[in-house]
Each structure stands twice: as C-alpha cells, then as structure tokens.
Design a protein around this motif. Structure first.
Motif, PDB file in Angstrom:
ATOM      1  N   GLY A   1      12.453 -16.369  17.499  1.00 14.05           N
ATOM      2  CA  GLY A   1      11.639 -15.296  18.058  1.00 14.05           C
ATOM      3  C   GLY A   1      12.116 -13.912  17.675  1.00 14.05           C
ATOM      4  N   THR A   2      13.128 -13.825  16.797  1.00 16.91           N
ATOM      5  CA  THR A   2      13.640 -12.528  16.357  1.00 16.91           C
ATOM      6  C   THR A   2      12.769 -11.969  15.245  1.00 16.91           C
ATOM      7  OG1 THR A   2      15.892 -13.206  16.910  1.00 16.91           O
ATOM      8  CG2 THR A   2      15.639 -11.301  15.435  1.00 16.91           C
ATOM      9  N   SER A   3      12.422 -10.685  15.353  1.00 19.97           N
ATOM     10  CA  SER A   3      11.572 -10.054  14.350  1.00 19.97           C
ATOM     11  C   SER A   3      12.353  -9.804  13.062  1.00 19.97           C
ATOM     12  CB  SER A   3      11.021  -8.726  14.875  1.00 19.97           C
ATOM     13  OG  SER A   3      10.188  -8.936  15.989  1.00 19.97           O
ATOM     14  N   GLN A   4      11.756 -10.172  11.945  1.00 20.51           N
ATOM     15  CA  GLN A   4      12.336  -9.933  10.635  1.00 20.51           C
ATOM     16  C   GLN A   4      11.391  -8.982   9.888  1.00 20.51           C
ATOM     17  OE1 GLN A   4      15.287 -10.992   9.860  1.00 20.51           O
ATOM     18  NE2 GLN A   4      15.581 -12.437  11.545  1.00 20.51           N
ATOM     19  N   THR A   5      11.818  -7.728   9.769  1.00 25.06           N
ATOM     20  CA  THR A   5      10.995  -6.705   9.137  1.00 25.06           C
ATOM     21  C   THR A   5      11.670  -6.218   7.864  1.00 25.06           C
ATOM     22  OG1 THR A   5      10.182  -5.976  11.292  1.00 25.06           O
ATOM     23  CG2 THR A   5       9.882  -4.469   9.451  1.00 25.06           C
ATOM     24  N   ARG A   6      10.885  -6.141   6.781  1.00 22.77           N
ATOM     25  CA  ARG A   6      11.414  -5.649   5.508  1.00 22.77           C
ATOM     26  C   ARG A   6      10.450  -4.613   4.938  1.00 22.77           C
ATOM     27  NH1 ARG A   6      12.878 -10.085   1.287  1.00 22.77           N
ATOM     28  NH2 ARG A   6      13.960  -8.281   0.378  1.00 22.77           N
ATOM     29  N   LEU A   7      11.017  -3.543   4.407  1.00 22.64           N
ATOM     30  CA  LEU A   7      10.247  -2.484   3.763  1.00 22.64           C
ATOM     31  C   LEU A   7      10.829  -2.292   2.367  1.00 22.64           C
ATOM     32  CD1 LEU A   7       7.943  -0.460   4.273  1.00 22.64           C
ATOM     33  CD2 LEU A   7       9.671   1.191   5.010  1.00 22.64           C
ATOM     34  N   ILE A   8      10.023  -2.567   1.328  1.00 22.37           N
ATOM     35  CA  ILE A   8      10.504  -2.571  -0.050  1.00 22.37           C
ATOM     36  C   ILE A   8       9.787  -1.484  -0.840  1.00 22.37           C
ATOM     37  CG2 ILE A   8      10.815  -3.966  -2.125  1.00 22.37           C
ATOM     38  CD1 ILE A   8      10.470  -6.450  -0.285  1.00 22.37           C
ATOM     39  N   ASP A   9      10.559  -0.633  -1.499  1.00 28.04           N
ATOM     40  CA  ASP A   9      10.006   0.429  -2.327  1.00 28.04           C
ATOM     41  C   ASP A   9       9.636  -0.147  -3.700  1.00 28.04           C
ATOM     42  OD1 ASP A   9       9.278   2.759  -3.548  1.00 28.04           O
ATOM     43  OD2 ASP A   9      11.284   3.656  -3.561  1.00 28.04           O
ATOM     44  N   VAL A  10       8.332  -0.110  -4.037  1.00 30.17           N
ATOM     45  CA  VAL A  10       7.881  -0.610  -5.344  1.00 30.17           C
ATOM     46  C   VAL A  10       7.231   0.505  -6.149  1.00 30.17           C
ATOM     47  CG1 VAL A  10       7.616  -2.995  -4.542  1.00 30.17           C
ATOM     48  CG2 VAL A  10       5.697  -1.407  -4.339  1.00 30.17           C
TER      49      VAL A  10
ATOM     50  N   GLY B   1       0.821  -1.207   0.000  1.00 28.29           N
ATOM     51  CA  GLY B   1       0.000   0.000   0.000  1.00 28.29           C
ATOM     52  C   GLY B   1       0.854   1.255   0.000  1.00 28.29           C
ATOM     53  N   ARG B   2       0.180   2.385  -0.008  1.00 22.15           N
ATOM     54  CA  ARG B   2       0.843   3.685   0.022  1.00 22.15           C
ATOM     55  C   ARG B   2       1.252   3.990   1.460  1.00 22.15           C
ATOM     56  NH1 ARG B   2       2.573   5.875  -4.454  1.00 22.15           N
ATOM     57  NH2 ARG B   2       0.572   5.310  -5.411  1.00 22.15           N
ATOM     58  N   LEU B   3       2.527   4.384   1.673  1.00 21.76           N
ATOM     59  CA  LEU B   3       3.021   4.692   3.012  1.00 21.76           C
ATOM     60  C   LEU B   3       2.681   6.134   3.371  1.00 21.76           C
ATOM     61  CD1 LEU B   3       4.625   3.768   5.479  1.00 21.76           C
ATOM     62  CD2 LEU B   3       6.710   4.492   4.316  1.00 21.76           C
ATOM     63  N   ARG B   4       1.989   6.320   4.489  1.00 21.04           N
ATOM     64  CA  ARG B   4       1.585   7.643   4.962  1.00 21.04           C
ATOM     65  C   ARG B   4       2.122   7.873   6.366  1.00 21.04           C
ATOM     66  NH1 ARG B   4      -0.299   9.781   0.176  1.00 21.04           N
ATOM     67  NH2 ARG B   4      -1.925   8.458  -0.729  1.00 21.04           N
TER      68      ARG B   4
ATOM     69  N   LEU C   1       0.470   2.830   7.590  1.00 21.62           N
ATOM     70  CA  LEU C   1       0.682   3.992   8.459  1.00 21.62           C
ATOM     71  C   LEU C   1       2.044   3.943   9.122  1.00 21.62           C
ATOM     72  CD1 LEU C   1      -0.377   6.516  10.026  1.00 21.62           C
ATOM     73  CD2 LEU C   1      -1.227   4.908  11.760  1.00 21.62           C
ATOM     74  N   LEU C   2       2.762   5.074   9.060  1.00 21.86           N
ATOM     75  CA  LEU C   2       3.956   5.316   9.869  1.00 21.86           C
ATOM     76  C   LEU C   2       3.598   6.420  10.848  1.00 21.86           C
ATOM     77  CD1 LEU C   2       7.025   4.963  10.445  1.00 21.86           C
ATOM     78  CD2 LEU C   2       7.426   6.760   8.743  1.00 21.86           C
TER      79      LEU C   2
ATOM     80  N   LEU D   1      10.485   6.952   2.513  1.00 25.52           N
ATOM     81  CA  LEU D   1       9.555   6.332   1.563  1.00 25.52           C
ATOM     82  C   LEU D   1       8.115   6.799   1.753  1.00 25.52           C
ATOM     83  CD1 LEU D   1      10.907   2.654   1.503  1.00 25.52           C
ATOM     84  CD2 LEU D   1      11.363   4.522  -0.090  1.00 25.52           C
ATOM     85  N   VAL D   2       7.882   7.772   2.627  1.00 24.96           N
ATOM     86  CA  VAL D   2       6.525   8.286   2.821  1.00 24.96           C
ATOM     87  C   VAL D   2       5.994   8.830   1.493  1.00 24.96           C
ATOM     88  CG1 VAL D   2       5.157  10.108   3.921  1.00 24.96           C
ATOM     89  CG2 VAL D   2       6.797   8.780   5.265  1.00 24.96           C
TER      90      VAL D   2
END
Length: 597
Positions: free
Chosen positions: A301-310, A208-211, A233-234, A286-287
C-alpha cells in the motif's frame, strides 16, 4: 379494460411545523442512517490507504437531524446517489441538483463525507483511532450543528476521535476559525496527518509537458490555451473541479473522495500528493520540461512515485508511439434505430429493444415480466421523437456584427417576446448593477454599478469607452456621448444606460411606451459579433438574458453539427470556443421559440 396507473411526483407545501422524517424517504438498500468505524460495508474501495462514506443531510421540510449515508462502493458521487435514491432529487439533472444544493443560498441539503484512516489486519484495525468529517460548503454554524449529528451516527469504539477536515477551498477560513471551533469542542485537521509519505490518489502514468499554476489560475490557464489537456499539472492545491489533464501533482494534501480523484481513476490518470520536500523540489526544477510521471502502490500500500526528465531525449514520433500505448480500443455501440412510433408500451420490451427506446426503458420490460403486480404499467418514448425534435425547422437568425466605434441599443423592458433587442429584465431606478458576459456564460466582459437615477437622465461614460462615468442631462442613445475621440479599450463595453425613462425615447415596437435601455459600444479596432452574449442584473445568474445566437442551419440537428464541426477533436483545440458553443446549444435545446433580428 384495465386502467393504467400514472405515477406523478407532486410538490407539496408544508407549514413551518410540517417536518418530514427519514421514514418519508423511500427505503433503499443503498442508504442507511448509521455507519461503523473502523470499517463499514458502505466504505469505498481502498484508495491511497484512505476510504470514505459520503452522506446527505436533507433540510426543511425534512428532519435535518438525520444523515443519509450512501453506499460509496456503488455510488462514488453525491449526485449519482441523490438522483437515484433520495425522493427530493429523483431524476434531476446535474445542473438542477447543483442549483438545489451547492449552488444555492438556501439549499435543500447539506453534503459531506466521513473519511476513514488506513487500516491493517483482518478484521481491520485503524492505524489512527480517529476519523474525519468533511462538508462540501462552509458555514461554521451549520458545521457545528451537523458535525454533532454525523458524529452521533458513527458507531465507533471508545476513544475514537472525530476531526473536522475542511476541503482545500475551506482550509484558510477554517484555520482562521480554529479557536472558535475548538471552543465548540471540534478539532480541526487534515488528511495529511494520516500520510506516511507521497500519497497516490489515482494510479497511472503520463508523458507530457510539466506546468505549474496556482490553484486559482488553473481554469483560466486552460481556457487561454496555456495549460493543455496533454500537460502534467503541478499545483499548490487542487480545487474541487479542474480540467481533465494528463496527470496532476499537488503540493498540499487532497482527499481520495474528491471529484478530481474519482475522475482521475476513471480515466486512468496519475494524481499524487508530493509529501517529500526533495520530490517537490525536483518537480519545481522540471517545470517546462517534458517528463514521465508514474504513480502506483506496491503490495504493502506504499505509494511509489517517479518523475523522469525526458526533455530532448524523445522526438515527436517517439512521444506519439509512447502515448499510443494509452489508447483504448474504440467501443462498438449499436446505433439507435427508428421504431415507427413516438410511444410504445414497455410490456414485452427486452434489452435488445434498447436501440428503439434506450436501456432504462428496455430493461423496464424485464421488470414488468418479473414482478407485474409490483411495478407500474408504463409507456416508453422512442428515439423517433428525439429525431423529430432534432429535425425541427429553426427560424433563421442573422449574424449581428458591431463595427469599431459602433453603438447598439437594447431595451430593458422584461419583454423579450417583442424581439431580440428586448431584454429579459428591467433596470432598477434605485440603483443596481448590469454585467456583460461572453457566450460561455462565465467570462465577464464588463460591469457597471449605479446608484439612484433621475427621470430622463442617463448614466454614461463621459467619453465613449472611457473609465469616467457621470449623469448626462441630454442622453445620447445610439450615438457618441461627447465630441471627444472614443477610448480604445480593446473590447465591447456597456457605454450608457437609462433606468428611469419617462419621455426621452419611445419604444419603436410599442407606441406610447418608454422602457429603460442599455447601450453597448465597440471600443476595439475590429468588428465584434454580438450573437450569444449575455446581459444580467444578477451576478449569481450570469445567463439571465442572451442576445439570440446566430442560426444558419435549417434544422436543430444541422445547426448543432455546424457549430461543432471544427471542434470535434480530443483534446479540444479551442476550449473557450467549445465552451461557448456548447452553452449556445443548450440554449437552443431549451428555447421553444427563436426570434430573429
């Protein structure tokens, strides 16, 4: 003929010394008065390495020295637990429960949570020899009192330290009060002290669109259509309630027991705390872009977070194909059927009869079959009664439009039965406030405060729609307050009022009566529909009196269908309109009589 016992819940008044104890609450396998640390069977399922047990402390007439810890595996929310297991709240609606707890100045209970740090090994050993205590509302004297009660109810090894962990909304005030709390022996901290990096409160993926919006801007941005339900949402912090969005990233720690986290897990939506500055910087950069967010926990139990610009890489057709992967198959639910009677005995009812009476009543038949000597005889209401309720005829209420520059007079006589222009409250000649709210019952349109009033004098805008107020010796109800051109403010305003009407203008419905009144003025250049708007003299009760909503449908069912006809899409295309229509429908359900203009 055997008699049928009728069970009643009776409200009883107690004197100041007539306190009830936990023994007066019906026993349940889903609550207890003590829990263990670092592990307890009532702990929630592991989430982000942190678990919790929620609790309720009942206030007078109950003994407030006892905490009721709920089985947080079975009941995720305070409401679900309280209305099923605690006598004072049995069967209440969510709104009734809210009004008696969080939303009350004199609550019947204090709500809170014990937070457990991550553990390792089997049997589990806490990675931090401490636990958090959290309260839903902020009253520092109450917190000190109830903190000690909860601490005493947690069975923990020597050296385990309890820490007050305020919610996001409480943090600023708690930090201001830090020295005061420490003087009472209470240490303040946050769940971030247990975080090793980015924290995943709910696993999933989103496209989705990052706001970006500050925490206090989220709801308004959603209502205005700037923040959409398919956006990510950020935010700088997550309040207790936010709209359902495609995903959420927060720059300050939240808690896995929050409503937002629980609802995110329910819908399979990613919700993460970005602890690493490089990840926070990437998100900020990237907003406004279309992005993919993934948030999962690996086997350790380690969090794996990825943010990809498309942004620019996916066309709309491809986006829809990807989002289609999140769609679940529609549920096939047996529709309810008519029974031929409004009431039926539960004797002999089976789960298959849910189509006539609903699941709870149908399953009660099994209870009667299994333990007939330990369950009361009962009657079930069928869906025939519900259909009859929906098919009742409604008196027609026409649409009431106020043209540009128009005035309308409303009587503040606390006698709404006289007609739709007669409000449900009076004005106080000693001074008070009057507020005008939109049909959603939340959006404030106008507010005026006034002091002591003189008999037969009005308090008014000196120019219609203007900002300057004053006393008018010769009131002008229904007409312009001066010869000067009105001020175009762009909306509907409270323009004039009289709080001590003794002889100026007579009630047209009742000869010899001179009630107080309020005048509204359309200070815009377009016609405004008044139906459904609210007026109140108490900001804690914005829906105190409503201008009757327009009713066109001949039955309640058809009127509901008419109001929601263009609003049945998800995500909602117009949340503000939907919110107002749902508020009006709730009013139609509650009001037994609807009068027309």
């Amino acid at each position: 003929m055997k008699s049928i016992r009728i069970l009643l819940i009776v409200a009883t008044c107690f004197g100041p010394l007539s306190l009830l104890s936990q023994a007066d609450i019906a026993p349940s396998p889903y609550w207890k008065n003590q829990i263990a640390f670092p592990d307890d069977p009532f702990c929630s399922f592991p989430t982000a390495g942190v678990r919790w047990v929620k609790f309720t402390i009942l206030l007078e007439p109950y003994d407030a020295n006892t905490a009721f810890f709920q089985n947080s595996k079975r009941y995720k929310l305070h409401y679900d637990f309280a209305v099923n297991c605690l006598d004072p709240f049995l069967g209440l609606s969510w709104q009734e429960f809210y009004n008696q707890t969080i939303g009350s100045d004199n609550p019947k209970a204090v709500l809170g949570t014990v937070l457990y740090p991550p553990t390792k090994g089997n049997p589990p050993v806490a990675e931090f020899n401490e636990y958090g205590i959290q309260f839903v509302t902020y009253d520092r004297d109450q917190i000190v009192r109830f903190f000690s009660i909860v601490r005493a109810a947690v069975i923990a090894p020597d050296g385990a330290e309890p820490i007050f962990m305020p919610t996001f909304e409480q943090q600023a005030q708690a930090l201001t009060d830090r020295q005061w709390f420490e003087s009472k022996g209470i240490k303040i901290g946050s769940i971030s002290r247990w975080a090793k990096g980015n924290t995943c409160y709910s696993q999933g993926w989103a496209l989705g669109r990052l706001r970006f919006y500050h925490s206090d801007q989220i709801y308004q941005a959603y209502l205005s259509g700037e923040l959409l339900s398919d956006d990510i949402l950020l935010t700088d912090g997550v309040p207790a309630e936010i709209p359902v969005l495609a995903g959420v990233m927060t720059l300050t720690p939240s808690t896995p027991n929050s409503h937002v986290a629980i609802l995110s897990r329910t819908y399979g939506l990613p919700f993460v705390y970005l602890a690493f500055q490089k990840d926070a910087d990437l998100a900020h950069s990237l907003v406004g872009h279309r992005v993919i967010l993934t948030a999962y926990e690996d086997g350790s139990g380690t969090s794996q977070t990825r943010l990809i610009d498309v942004e620019g890489l996916l066309d709309d057709a491809m986006v829809q194909q990807i989002l289609a992967l999140k769609q679940v198959q529609p549920l096939e639910i047996q529709p309810f059927q008519t029974y031929g009677s409004y009431v039926v005995s539960v004797e002999g009812l089976l789960p298959s009869d849910a189509r006539y009476v609903g699941g709870k009543a149908a399953n009660f038949g099994l209870l009667r079959l299994a333990i007939p000597n330990n369950s009361p005889r009962a009657l079930a209401l069928t869906f025939d009664l519900w259909n009859r309720f929906l098919d009742q005829q409604l008196p027609q209420v026409p649409r009431v439009d106020l043209p540009p520059g128009g005035h309308i007079l409303l009587w503040a006589d606390a006698d709404p039965e006289q007609g739709p222009t007669h409000m449900g409250f009076k004005l106080n000649a000693s001074g008070e406030l009057v507020a005008l709210f939109d049909s959603d019952g939340k959006t404030l349109l106008d507010l005026v405060q006034f002091g002591p009033q003189l008999p037969d004098r009005s308090f008014a805008r000196l120019i219609d729609g203007g900002d300057q107020w004053g006393i008018i010796a010769k009131p002008t109800p229904g007409y312009a307050n001066s010869n000067q051109n009105s001020v175009k403010t762009g909306g509907l305003v409270i323009n004039e009022l009289m709080a001590d009407n003794r002889s100026t203008i007579e009630d047209p419905c009742e000869a010899g009566e001179f009630p107080d009144w309020i005048e509204l003025f359309n200070a815009s250049d377009h016609t405004i529909t008044l139906n459904g708007l609210y007026l109140t003299d108490d900001l804690n009760e914005p829906t105190k009196w409503q201008i009757p909503p327009e009713v066109v449908g001949p039955t309640l069912r058809e009127e509901i269908g008419r109001r929601l006809e263009d609003l049945r899409t998800y995500p909602p295309s117009d949340l503000r309109t939907l919110s107002g229509q749902l508020a009006t429908i709730r009013g139609l359900f509650a009001n037994t009589q609807i009068t027309s203009f």
